[in-house]
Design a protein around this motif. Structure first.
Motif, PDB file in Angstrom:
ATOM      1  N   PRO A   1       2.647 -16.569 -24.438  1.00  0.00           N
ATOM      2  CA  PRO A   1       3.868 -16.770 -24.964  1.00  0.00           C
ATOM      3  C   PRO A   1       4.620 -16.895 -24.160  1.00  0.00           C
ATOM      4  CG  PRO A   1       3.122 -14.661 -25.819  1.00  0.00           C
ATOM      5  CD  PRO A   1       1.676 -15.034 -24.927  1.00  0.00           C
ATOM      6  N   ASN A   2       6.376 -16.922 -24.823  1.00  0.00           N
ATOM      7  CA  ASN A   2       7.764 -17.282 -23.665  1.00  0.00           C
ATOM      8  C   ASN A   2       8.068 -16.002 -23.876  1.00  0.00           C
ATOM      9  OD1 ASN A   2       7.109 -19.386 -22.567  1.00  0.00           O
ATOM     10  ND2 ASN A   2       8.732 -20.606 -23.829  1.00  0.00           N
ATOM     11  N   GLU A   3       8.530 -15.215 -23.711  1.00  0.00           N
ATOM     12  CA  GLU A   3       8.549 -13.445 -23.140  1.00  0.00           C
ATOM     13  C   GLU A   3      10.254 -13.379 -23.408  1.00  0.00           C
ATOM     14  OE1 GLU A   3       6.498 -10.625 -21.363  1.00  0.00           O
ATOM     15  OE2 GLU A   3       4.313 -11.057 -22.169  1.00  0.00           O
ATOM     16  N   GLU A   4      10.558 -12.760 -24.039  1.00  0.00           N
ATOM     17  CA  GLU A   4      11.607 -12.459 -23.677  1.00  0.00           C
ATOM     18  C   GLU A   4      12.157 -11.544 -22.958  1.00  0.00           C
ATOM     19  OE1 GLU A   4      14.792 -12.226 -27.130  1.00  0.00           O
ATOM     20  OE2 GLU A   4      13.400 -13.509 -28.293  1.00  0.00           O
ATOM     21  N   PRO A   5      13.115 -11.264 -21.904  1.00  0.00           N
ATOM     22  CA  PRO A   5      13.578  -9.911 -21.123  1.00  0.00           C
ATOM     23  C   PRO A   5      13.620  -8.782 -22.444  1.00  0.00           C
ATOM     24  CG  PRO A   5      15.057 -11.448 -20.896  1.00  0.00           C
ATOM     25  CD  PRO A   5      14.435 -12.337 -22.064  1.00  0.00           C
ATOM     26  N   VAL A   6      12.484  -8.377 -21.349  1.00  0.00           N
ATOM     27  CA  VAL A   6      13.050  -6.493 -22.342  1.00  0.00           C
ATOM     28  C   VAL A   6      13.948  -5.980 -21.401  1.00  0.00           C
ATOM     29  CG1 VAL A   6      11.623  -4.460 -21.965  1.00  0.00           C
ATOM     30  CG2 VAL A   6      10.511  -6.573 -21.597  1.00  0.00           C
TER      31      VAL A   6
END
Length: 109
Positions: free
Chosen positions: A9-14
């Protein structure tokens, strides 16, 4: 085609934790300080090594007592000393820098 597999899945920047943000800031500041320090050291080396020393000012002639031979020499602000050797032993002769007159004679035993 895409290089990203379709099942990821497209991960948001942590966002980094506060301790890592602080560490990143410290490393950045240290890098800047080290670069500045190297520049200062290079500047000091260049300015000090290219500076010409003051010329050594001495009288034209230094008259030693009869039978003395010179073994060492040193200079102060308004005097110079000659370490001499003779049959009687060693002596330190201190002369006035301006006039060349003998100020003091010290016998070394």
């Amino acid at each position: 085609m895409s290089d990203v597999p379709s099942d990821v899945p497209n991960e948001e920047p942590v966002e980094l934790p506060a301790s890592l943000k602080f560490l990143k800031l410290l490393v950045t500041v240290l890098t800047g300080v080290m670069i500045l320090g190297v520049v200062v050291i290079i500047y000091l080396l260049v300015t000090q090594l290219t500076r010409m020393p003051d010329p050594l000012v001495l009288p034209e002639v230094i008259s030693l007592p009869e039978g003395h031979s010179t073994t060492a020499f040193t200079r102060g602000t308004d005097w110079f000393a000659v370490v001499t050797e003779s049959e009687a032993g060693e002596a330190i002769l201190i002369y006035d820098l301006g006039s060349g007159a003998l100020r003091q004679e010290i016998t070394v035993e």
